[in-house]
Design a protein around this motif. Structure first.
Motif, PDB file in Angstrom:
ATOM      1  N   LEU A   1       0.865  -1.176   0.000  1.00 53.00           N
ATOM      2  CA  LEU A   1       0.000   0.000   0.000  1.00 53.00           C
ATOM      3  C   LEU A   1       0.897   1.219   0.000  1.00 53.00           C
ATOM      4  O   LEU A   1       1.691   1.420   0.920  1.00 53.00           O
ATOM      5  N   GLU A   2       0.712   2.018  -1.022  1.00 53.65           N
ATOM      6  CA  GLU A   2       1.709   3.060  -1.271  1.00 53.65           C
ATOM      7  C   GLU A   2       1.909   4.004  -0.100  1.00 53.65           C
ATOM      8  O   GLU A   2       2.981   4.550   0.090  1.00 53.65           O
ATOM      9  N   ASP A   3       0.842   4.177   0.643  1.00 51.52           N
ATOM     10  CA  ASP A   3       0.981   5.180   1.704  1.00 51.52           C
ATOM     11  C   ASP A   3       1.562   4.614   2.993  1.00 51.52           C
ATOM     12  O   ASP A   3       1.715   5.333   3.974  1.00 51.52           O
ATOM     13  N   GLU A   4       1.907   3.343   2.987  1.00 57.03           N
ATOM     14  CA  GLU A   4       2.485   2.748   4.201  1.00 57.03           C
ATOM     15  C   GLU A   4       4.005   2.797   4.141  1.00 57.03           C
ATOM     16  O   GLU A   4       4.606   2.943   3.077  1.00 57.03           O
ATOM     17  N   SER A   5       4.616   2.560   5.258  1.00 55.85           N
ATOM     18  CA  SER A   5       6.080   2.545   5.310  1.00 55.85           C
ATOM     19  C   SER A   5       6.595   1.215   4.776  1.00 55.85           C
ATOM     20  O   SER A   5       5.853   0.234   4.672  1.00 55.85           O
ATOM     21  N   PHE A   6       7.888   1.181   4.438  1.00 52.32           N
ATOM     22  CA  PHE A   6       8.495  -0.059   3.988  1.00 52.32           C
ATOM     23  C   PHE A   6       8.391  -1.131   5.070  1.00 52.32           C
ATOM     24  O   PHE A   6       8.160  -2.295   4.794  1.00 52.32           O
TER      25      PHE A   6
END
Lengths: 221, 221, 221, 221
Positions: D95-100
């Motif tokens: 999910l793009e908005d989450e951190s690695f």
DNA sequence: TATGAATGAGCCTTCATTCAT
DNA sequence: CATGAATGAAGGCTCATTCAT
């Protein structure tokens, strides 16, 4: 080998020309081809089924046994064709007022064409005749009865006309057949060639060879 | 088919008469007999092992492959015997000052005895020659090279002496061989008889047939 | 699996450096190579014998069992080298006054060279460790006893010095070994490369990774 | 190895979920289990047949070859699941908005569950990947193409967001995968435990380890 | 000690044949 | 009638192991 009942039925069927199913025809066709090129022992029923476009079960429904299928391939050819064939051949080929040489030439040419039309089948029979003792024992008496006897008579006839030498007829016949059969085996089984050209020269050679051998005719002075 | 190395080794072994084990000899003996009577395809290695009194493993330790065993049975016979044989045969049989007829009779008798000593092997070879395309392709060139060429020369020689008719030598040869080979096949493969009596009469018949055919000699006035 | 007696004798022999015959050495060499490249199960004793230039009997005279040969290949390496090795390694590598990072780097480089000198053997062990439950059960306790314990102490030591994070030592160790062992397996078993160039960069990367992970150090203001 | 036609058919069959016979399912089930615990080479088709409650012939009617059976066990798992899987996994996990770090944790947990559902199969694949060079060469490119490429992009993405350190992405990836894969191998292949309890702690440990390594965070003063 | 011929159990595979559908 | 899945006996072949020399 085969269950008599099924086999008899098969033969009966052929005899009465009861319609073979489409599938049956395809099976036999495939079997002939494959037996001819790979031999009976190296051809599996599953391959036959595949080539015939038929399920393996169908083969066994009709022929019961792989052995039976072989017989279904060979026997009609032999048991059916052979007697009536013999009849016809002798009608076409044996004309009383002709010389033995003419008869011989006509016979060879006639049979050559017949085998040429049935190359594959001939291959199968020759191969299996050597390989399959049972088959040999089944076929040979038949052959003797239908062909040899008749030919013997012919030879007797020509001997009585003074055209043939004085050996016992069976010996004359044996020599003759060895050459003819040997020629056919070499032509159709051992060294088959694709081309279908008729080989007049060979026929002449064979006839001449059988009649006069290979010695140079000495010109009597 | 065979892994060349093992096969070569086998042949080398035969060549040098390196001691074949007792077991190896038994294996080959059993194989010859069974291949001869049932055919290669219908003989299982386990049966061979049983008859040879050997474990199945032993067969494969020595021959690696059933295919190889067949070759081990046939090839030494062919590749070894054939060339040296040809040599000897022609020495014994081809005497320049004799007639072709004498040569022919001597040849037939000589080969008859040889095959009579190797009936089983001859059966195997004839059967497999028809059944096994690979084998055919391997053996025939060998035969051509060693036998046919030589015979051709002989025939040329007698033709130049005016003893034989003017057909191309190959045709003369083919006819001749058809009769001889056909006779041997009939004698040893198709209708073998137990008895070992020598059949002089047959030899005479064949020779006479090849030389002069079956036509009654017309007495020239 | 192995007959204890013979195996013990083997080990004893190795222990005492009793001279292995020339042949024995060749057998083991061949076995290592072939087990490494084809796996134990796909390598036949006859092939080993051939490569080793020895008769098959000789293998069994010395090792009694193929299983035993595998152990003869692996166990000396493990049971012999491992303990004394461990000793030496720690002497060379663990210097109390150095940082954990230095220790880690030294350890990795040291073991890399060792495995680089014993690639084949390492392959065999890794492969058979997965494939052979018995072997696994025999080797792992040994490894735990000799290596894990010692490493645990080292980690405890550095933890007490505040260099390592507060996880249980076994977990730290497990993570660490997973990386190192994984690296070696990838390097020597899964994707071996012919070249022997030392990969300094990789060592740095691994050490850095183990120490600090892959997160970008945030510059604290 | 396999006859392409049969294999393709097998895969096609799996693809279309064409009804595998009851027996086929039992065969594959038995094979998976036994390959997993004893390895491919140590499992005989007759044992598989026995366990599957099926005649040995049935195995070969469906899979033609033992080799093929192995592939029938492995390939559908790989070639079918892997691509679509990759798709889904990344949908669920990335999910793009989450951190690695979130991505990493989600990925590990997701794959852990997947492998936990396919323990046996995973064992088979890992074991044979080491043991069977052919298989390795067939599977690895597939893995690279479907997984590695995608992961590389993800890492590039997070690097561009400044979350990951500046090493080349492949090195970051290699380290990361070594840990993850090593963990799974240890968990499911080397030291499997019966219990199915989810190990949150381990996940945390791994994620933390990958992200930050084992060095104690020094409290900057 | 070393050899290598011999073994036989077991392996993978083929194939004719049966039978439920 | 036709199908094709299932069978199981038999086949060729491999291989670890033994043993006489």
């Amino acid at each position: 080998m085969p269950k008599k009942s099924l086999l008899d039925e098969m033969i009966a069927q052929t005899k009465l020309s009861k319609k073979q199913t489409d599938k049956q025809q395809k099976i036999v066709e495939a079997a002939v081809k494959m037996f001819a090129s790979n031999g009976y022992a190296n051809t599996s029923t599953s391959e036959i089924a595949k080539v015939a476009g038929v399920s393996e079960g169908t083969i066994f429904r009709h022929y019961g046994t792989k052995d039976n299928l072989l017989l279904a391939v060979i026997l009609p050819f032999i048991k059916e064709s052979l007697p009536s064939m013999a009849e016809n051949v002798f009608k076409e080929v044996f004309l009383e007022d002709e010389s033995f040489e003419s008869f011989l030439r006509a016979l060879i040419i006639n049979r050559w064409h017949f085998l040429s039309d049935n190359k594959e089948l001939f291959k199968v029979i020759v191969k299996e005749l050597l390989y399959n003792e049972n088959l040999k024992n089944e076929l040979l008496p038949f052959f003797t009865e239908n062909i040899l006897k008749r030919l013997n008579k012919v030879i007797d006839y020509y001997k009585s006309r003074g055209e043939l030498m004085d050996l016992p007829s069976e010996k004359v016949l044996k020599m003759m057949l060895t050459v003819i059969f040997g020629y056919f085996v070499s032509e159709f089984v051992l060294f088959p060639v694709a081309s279908d050209e008729i080989k007049d020269k060979d026929f002449d050679t064979i006839v001449r060879f059988i009649m006069d051998g290979i010695r140079k005719e000495t010109v009597e002075g």
